[in-house]
Design a protein around this motif. Structure first.
Motif, mmCIF file in Angstrom:
data_model
loop_
_atom_site.group_PDB
_atom_site.id
_atom_site.type_symbol
_atom_site.label_atom_id
_atom_site.label_comp_id
_atom_site.label_asym_id
_atom_site.label_seq_id
_atom_site.Cartn_x
_atom_site.Cartn_y
_atom_site.Cartn_z
ATOM 1 N N ARG A 79 -3.360 12.605 -4.748
ATOM 2 C CA ARG A 79 -4.477 11.821 -4.208
ATOM 3 C C ARG A 79 -4.049 10.366 -3.997
ATOM 4 O O ARG A 79 -4.372 9.758 -2.974
ATOM 5 N N ASN A 80 -3.313 9.809 -4.934
ATOM 6 C CA ASN A 80 -2.834 8.436 -4.789
ATOM 7 C C ASN A 80 -1.887 8.286 -3.604
ATOM 8 O O ASN A 80 -1.883 7.262 -2.926
ATOM 9 N N ASP A 81 -1.078 9.318 -3.347
ATOM 10 C CA ASP A 81 -0.195 9.288 -2.178
ATOM 11 C C ASP A 81 -1.000 9.291 -0.879
ATOM 12 O O ASP A 81 -0.656 8.599 0.075
ATOM 13 N N ILE A 82 -2.075 10.065 -0.845
ATOM 14 C CA ILE A 82 -2.941 10.080 0.338
ATOM 15 C C ILE A 82 -3.549 8.698 0.551
ATOM 16 O O ILE A 82 -3.552 8.166 1.667
ATOM 17 N N CYS A 83 -4.037 8.098 -0.511
ATOM 18 C CA CYS A 83 -4.674 6.782 -0.407
ATOM 19 C C CYS A 83 -3.682 5.706 0.014
ATOM 20 O O CYS A 83 -4.027 4.786 0.751
ATOM 21 N N ALA A 84 -2.436 5.812 -0.455
ATOM 22 C CA ALA A 84 -1.419 4.832 -0.097
ATOM 23 C C ALA A 84 -1.084 4.889 1.389
ATOM 24 O O ALA A 84 -0.679 3.880 1.979
ATOM 25 N N LEU A 85 -1.251 6.048 1.996
ATOM 26 C CA LEU A 85 -0.955 6.207 3.421
ATOM 27 C C LEU A 85 -2.108 5.785 4.326
ATOM 28 O O LEU A 85 -1.922 5.643 5.530
ATOM 29 N N ALA A 86 -3.278 5.595 3.760
ATOM 30 C CA ALA A 86 -4.449 5.217 4.558
ATOM 31 C C ALA A 86 -4.428 3.710 4.823
ATOM 32 O O ALA A 86 -4.337 2.921 3.887
ATOM 33 N N PRO A 87 -4.539 3.298 6.081
ATOM 34 C CA PRO A 87 -4.509 1.865 6.383
ATOM 35 C C PRO A 87 -5.828 1.183 6.031
ATOM 36 O O PRO A 87 -6.894 1.792 6.063
ATOM 37 N N MET A 88 -5.730 -0.086 5.706
ATOM 38 C CA MET A 88 -6.874 -0.991 5.516
ATOM 39 C C MET A 88 -7.879 -0.516 4.475
ATOM 40 O O MET A 88 -9.043 -0.875 4.541
ATOM 41 N N GLY A 89 -7.474 0.319 3.555
ATOM 42 C CA GLY A 89 -8.375 0.742 2.498
ATOM 43 C C GLY A 89 -9.600 1.485 2.990
ATOM 44 O O GLY A 89 -10.671 1.382 2.397
ATOM 45 N N LEU A 90 -9.458 2.256 4.063
ATOM 46 C CA LEU A 90 -10.602 3.001 4.597
ATOM 47 C C LEU A 90 -11.059 4.114 3.657
ATOM 48 O O LEU A 90 -12.197 4.541 3.722
ATOM 49 N N ILE A 91 -10.168 4.570 2.798
ATOM 50 C CA ILE A 91 -10.502 5.674 1.902
ATOM 51 C C ILE A 91 -10.707 5.129 0.493
ATOM 52 O O ILE A 91 -9.822 4.477 -0.060
#
Length: 180
Positions: A79-91
């Motif tokens: 889950r942290n890897d997914i969040c790290a790949l999301a730009p601008m903190g959208l997730i």
């Protein structure tokens, strides 16, 4: 009579009155369009982030990255890897749930996944993390409890897990490579 005739011919303030009549529906639809566009953008970011993070599962790199014997810790790292790949903190990672399941064939994979937002509530009780092995079929899902910004009538039709919330679901299915 003269006063009524003069009142009918006067045009002062007509534009302001007309704008006042049209402004409320115009801005309501404008905000509904913005709300819907932001929701679709966030869903696309979730899909792309899940797709990129799932490459670790596809290629076998996840065996070296998610090494805990506790599946919940591996799910949190994924889950942290997914969040790290999301730009601008959208997730919002605190509201993101992941599910990695293994199947023997694609028919079981299709039939084995259920809608986590069924019945108007978000149900992630059956979510787990299973480390894929070579040539296994993997279904990776990410579910985000997305908070809608508007609570007016345009957003109520977008909500599917309670007032002001929508479940955004991203899913990817693949066969893991024959890694060693």
């Amino acid at each position: 009579m003269r006063l009524m005739g003069r009142f009918r011919r006067a045009q002062d303030g007509a534009a302001a009155i007309e704008f006042g009549i049209v402004a409320l529906p115009f801005f309501a639809f404008l905000f509904a369009i913005i709300e819907t566009a932001l929701m679709f953008w966030t869903n696309q970011v979730l899909e792309e982030s899940l797709s990129q993070a799932s490459r670790l599962l596809l290629t076998g790199q996840s065996k070296n990255r998610y090494t805990s014997t506790n599946p919940a810790l591996n799910a949190q790292a994924f889950r942290n890897d997914i969040c790290a790949l999301a730009p601008m903190g959208l997730i919002d990672c605190s509201k993101l749930f992941v599910d990695i399941k293994i199947y023997t064939n694609f028919t079981d994979a299709r039939n084995g996944t259920t809608n986590p937002a069924a019945g108007g509530v978000l149900n992630t009780n059956g979510f787990s993390y299973n480390q894929p092995q070579p040539d296994q079929i993997v279904v990776a899902r990410a579910v985000l409890d997305y908070r809608l910004f508007l609570t007016a009538w345009p957003s109520t039709s977008l909500a599917n897990i309670g007032a002001g919330h929508r479940a955004l679901v991203a899913t990817t299915t693949f066969r893991a490579e024959p890694f060693t």
